[in-house]
Write an enzyme that holds these catalytic residues in place. Structure first.
Site, PDB file in Angstrom:
ATOM      1  N   ASN A   1       5.404 -16.120  83.109  1.00 43.10           N
ATOM      2  CA  ASN A   1       6.023 -14.881  83.581  1.00 43.10           C
ATOM      3  C   ASN A   1       7.088 -14.394  82.597  1.00 43.10           C
ATOM      4  OD1 ASN A   1       7.017 -12.764  85.091  1.00 43.10           O
ATOM      5  ND2 ASN A   1       7.927 -13.996  86.683  1.00 43.10           N
ATOM      6  N   THR A   2       8.166 -15.173  82.473  1.00 43.23           N
ATOM      7  CA  THR A   2       9.315 -14.706  81.689  1.00 43.23           C
ATOM      8  C   THR A   2       8.950 -14.352  80.254  1.00 43.23           C
ATOM      9  OG1 THR A   2      10.579 -16.265  83.017  1.00 43.23           O
ATOM     10  CG2 THR A   2      11.716 -15.254  81.185  1.00 43.23           C
TER      11      THR A   2
ATOM     12  N   GLY B   1      11.443 -21.043  82.815  1.00 45.79           N
ATOM     13  CA  GLY B   1      12.253 -20.082  82.075  1.00 45.79           C
ATOM     14  C   GLY B   1      12.865 -20.606  80.786  1.00 45.79           C
TER      15      GLY B   1
ATOM     16  N   LYS C   1       0.451 -20.876  95.599  1.00 38.98           N
ATOM     17  CA  LYS C   1       1.078 -21.659  94.524  1.00 38.98           C
ATOM     18  C   LYS C   1       2.296 -22.312  95.142  1.00 38.98           C
ATOM     19  CE  LYS C   1       3.457 -20.202  90.484  1.00 38.98           C
ATOM     20  NZ  LYS C   1       4.402 -21.220  90.022  1.00 38.98           N
TER      21      LYS C   1
ATOM     22  N   GLY D   1       7.627 -22.907  81.397  1.00 42.12           N
ATOM     23  CA  GLY D   1       8.197 -23.434  80.163  1.00 42.12           C
ATOM     24  C   GLY D   1       7.607 -22.875  78.885  1.00 42.12           C
TER      25      GLY D   1
END
Lengths: 266, 340
Positions: free
Chosen positions: A210-211, A161, A100, A189
């Site tokens: 992720n976040t 994030g 990635k 996002g």
């Protein structure tokens, strides 16, 4: 339309959710969240965590023990050279040609440096890598990335994030229409399952996040929520939603309805 | 067994080993402390932040940390009074306000301060933040002073003996029990133990004074600044899943940026120390007491060494003396334990 499974670089994935491994409160919570998400691909940041040597081995052996496919990333790289070097280290550490690719313009804004991205993608593709580029929704950049050898595109929904969801729906739709056959995976996002479902309804092939899971109050429950939302959004897209309209449209015929003009408070 | 004195060897004189030795010595056991370094508290205890902040830790830790952490505060304020209860402040720059909201949703035991109330508690932070969270029951200590105090307390017992500069493998005399508190060095016996790197630095400046630890929230690198007195401030700590032990330039950059964001006068401070070490941790980042015959392992205190050592030590002593069982930290099979 037919709901065919997602295939990237010849690998078929049953789950359209890809998850990051950073920011979890413990590896045990991470493992439980990945399990609940049903994700088959997890992305890992080589630069920060593994340090390029065998130093992070015990953490990575926990990840490998989950039986998921690892998509190493070049998070934190701000130049072509750094990204290429990190990708080469990742290939060695994780024994995969997947990468990635992130080339970040600025450590604070975390926006992709699309110029460096295209250059690094070309170098890595020539070197045998299978590149998943983190990019914006810009069509011309996307063309260049495909030209550089990328068979998957990973446009952002909003800055990394930020949890803002699909910032530019029109742009993302245009990208989808322009590349009907290239797998498009939203990367960055996403804040809530509703955002992920909306991306899938637009016809996107998958979502990487992720976040939104790692920092949720209950990451395991949130992982499951995202899995369901992504499946719902995908099914909805394949089921071809009705178009919106400006006026009410009764779902039962009005003609022949009796006493339609009777006063309401008769 | 509790009445008759046994010979118990504690391996490791970090905060966990010292606290275990103290619990055993207090009930009149003969304790020998074996430490490979030349003095107590020189392992990763030496670089600890010394924040006794179990309410703040609820943001990412399991409930056990709050429950047992309160015992830790009790111990360090009453039994071995190395800590001060001045509370903790949590602040965020305006653009990271969502992180403050998130933190407040995941924690309890705090009150909100407005700019004036913050200025009253920490005059040097006046005008820097328009809102802060204040956790009044939290405490902080200087880890180096705390381990010295505890070691001095142990030396008062005629039944306690220290053996420094001694590797555990070289000790062959028999003991009734061995309590292994070696931290990451015990991974030969605890295969699911891993090291999590933490980096810290110490700044010295007379321009700023703080009475209590301040946490600065940031989406990528949250840090805390702990006043050590004498114009010194410990700035910590990174949490990185790697097992190298050097301080990276990037981490120093992040720690210093955060300190600077808290107060620009930190930009003029002298950097008097930097350090990195590995916190011992199990996969769920919770501690363990494991028993194998006459050996009891106490390990995996992760970021909570000083906070949890007293509670773990008390229970480890009960395992040795009364064959007690604590299911929350005693798993039979490594890796079997799931998130509670």
């Amino acid at each position: 339309m037919e709901n065919r499974p997602l295939a990237v670089y010849g690998t078929t994935l049953a789950s359209r959710l890809l998850v990051g491994t950073a920011q979890y409160s413990s590896p045990a919570v991470l493992a439980a969240a990945i399990k609940a998400s049903g994700a088959e691909v997890v992305t890992v940041s080589l630069r920060r965590e593994a340090g390029g040597n065998r130093a992070g081995e015990s953490f990575w052996s926990l990840i490998r023990g989950l039986g998921v496919k690892v998509l190493p990333n070049t998070a934190g790289c701000c130049s072509v050279k750094e990204a290429v070097t990190t990708a080469q280290m990742a290939r060695e550490v994780f024994a995969t040609s997947w990468i990635k690719l992130e080339v970040i313009a600025d450590d604070d804004l975390l926006q992709p440096d699309v110029f460096g991205l295209v250059e690094a993608a070309a170098i890595l593709s020539r070197d045998g890598f299978q590149v998943f580029p983190y990019t914006s929704e810009d069509l011309v950049v996307a063309e260049r990335l495909v030209g550089a050898g990328c068979e998957v595109l990973m446009p952002w929904a909003a800055p990394i994030g930020s949890a803002r969801g699909l910032n530019n729906v029109f742009g993302l739709q245009a990208l989808r229409k322009h590349f009907p056959a290239v797998p498009l995976i939203i990367d960055a996002g996403i804040g809530t399952p509703a955002h992920a479902a909306a991306a899938m309804e637009l016809g996107y092939d998958g979502v990487l996040l992720n976040t939104a899971i790692a920092k949720a109050g209950d990451p395991v429950a949130m992982a499951r929520a995202f899995a369901l939302a992504i499946e719902a959004g995908r099914l909805a897209h394949c089921a071809e939603p009705i178009p919106p309209r400006d006026m009410a449209e009764p779902s039962t015929p009005q003609i022949g309805r009796a006493f339609v003009d009777l006063p309401r408070h008769a | 067994m509790a009445g008759s004195s046994q010979k118990i060897r504690v391996v490791g004189a970090g905060v966990v080993g010292l606290a275990v030795a103290h619990e055993l010595a207090r009930v009149a056991q003969s304790v020998e402390i074996v430490e490979r370094a030349s003095a107590p508290g020189l392992g990763c205890s030496y670089l600890a932040g010394g924040m006794l902040a179990p309410w703040c830790e609820e943001e990412g830790a399991e409930p056990l940390v709050l429950e047992w952490g309160r015992e830790g505060i009790e111990y360090w304020t009453k039994t071995v009074p190395a800590a001060e209860t001045k509370g903790t402040l949590v602040v965020a720059p305006p653009r990271d306000r969502p992180d403050l909201i998130r933190f407040s949703r995941l924690t309890a035991g705090f009150e909100w301060l407005d700019a004036a109330a913050l200025a009253e508690r920490e005059p040097d932070l006046a005008g820097r933040f328009d809102r802060a969270m204040f956790f009044p029951h939290e405490a902080h200590l200087d880890p180096r002073r705390a381990t010295s105090m505890l070691a001095a307390r142990l030396r008062e017992f005629s039944t306690v003996h220290f053996r420094f500069d001694t590797a555990a493998e070289t000790v062959t005399e028999p003991a009734d029990w061995v309590v292994d508190c070696r931290g990451l060095a015990a991974r030969d016996a605890l295969p699911d133990l891993r090291g999590v790197k933490g980096e810290m630095l110490v700044l010295s400046t007379r321009e700023i004074s703080l009475k209590r630890p301040v946490r600065l929230l940031h989406p990528r690198h949250p840090v805390y600044v702990v006043p050590r007195g004498d114009g010194r401030f410990m700035v910590g700590a990174t949490v990185i899943e790697t097992e190298d032990r050097y301080v990276t330039a990037r981490s120093v950059l992040e720690l210093l940026s955060a300190a600077y964001a808290l107060h620009p006068a930190f930009g003029e401070a002298e950097i008097v120390e930097t350090g990195a070490d590995l916190r011992p941790a199990f996969p769920d980042n919770l501690p363990r007491i494991r028993r194998a015959g006459r050996v009891v392992y106490v390990n995996g205190l992760y970021r909570h060494g000083f906070l949890l050592a007293p509670a773990l030590a008390r229970r480890a002593a009960a395992v040795v003396l009364r064959d007690a069982h604590f299911p929350e930290v005693m798993d039979a099979d490594p890796g079997e334990r799931q998130r509670a």
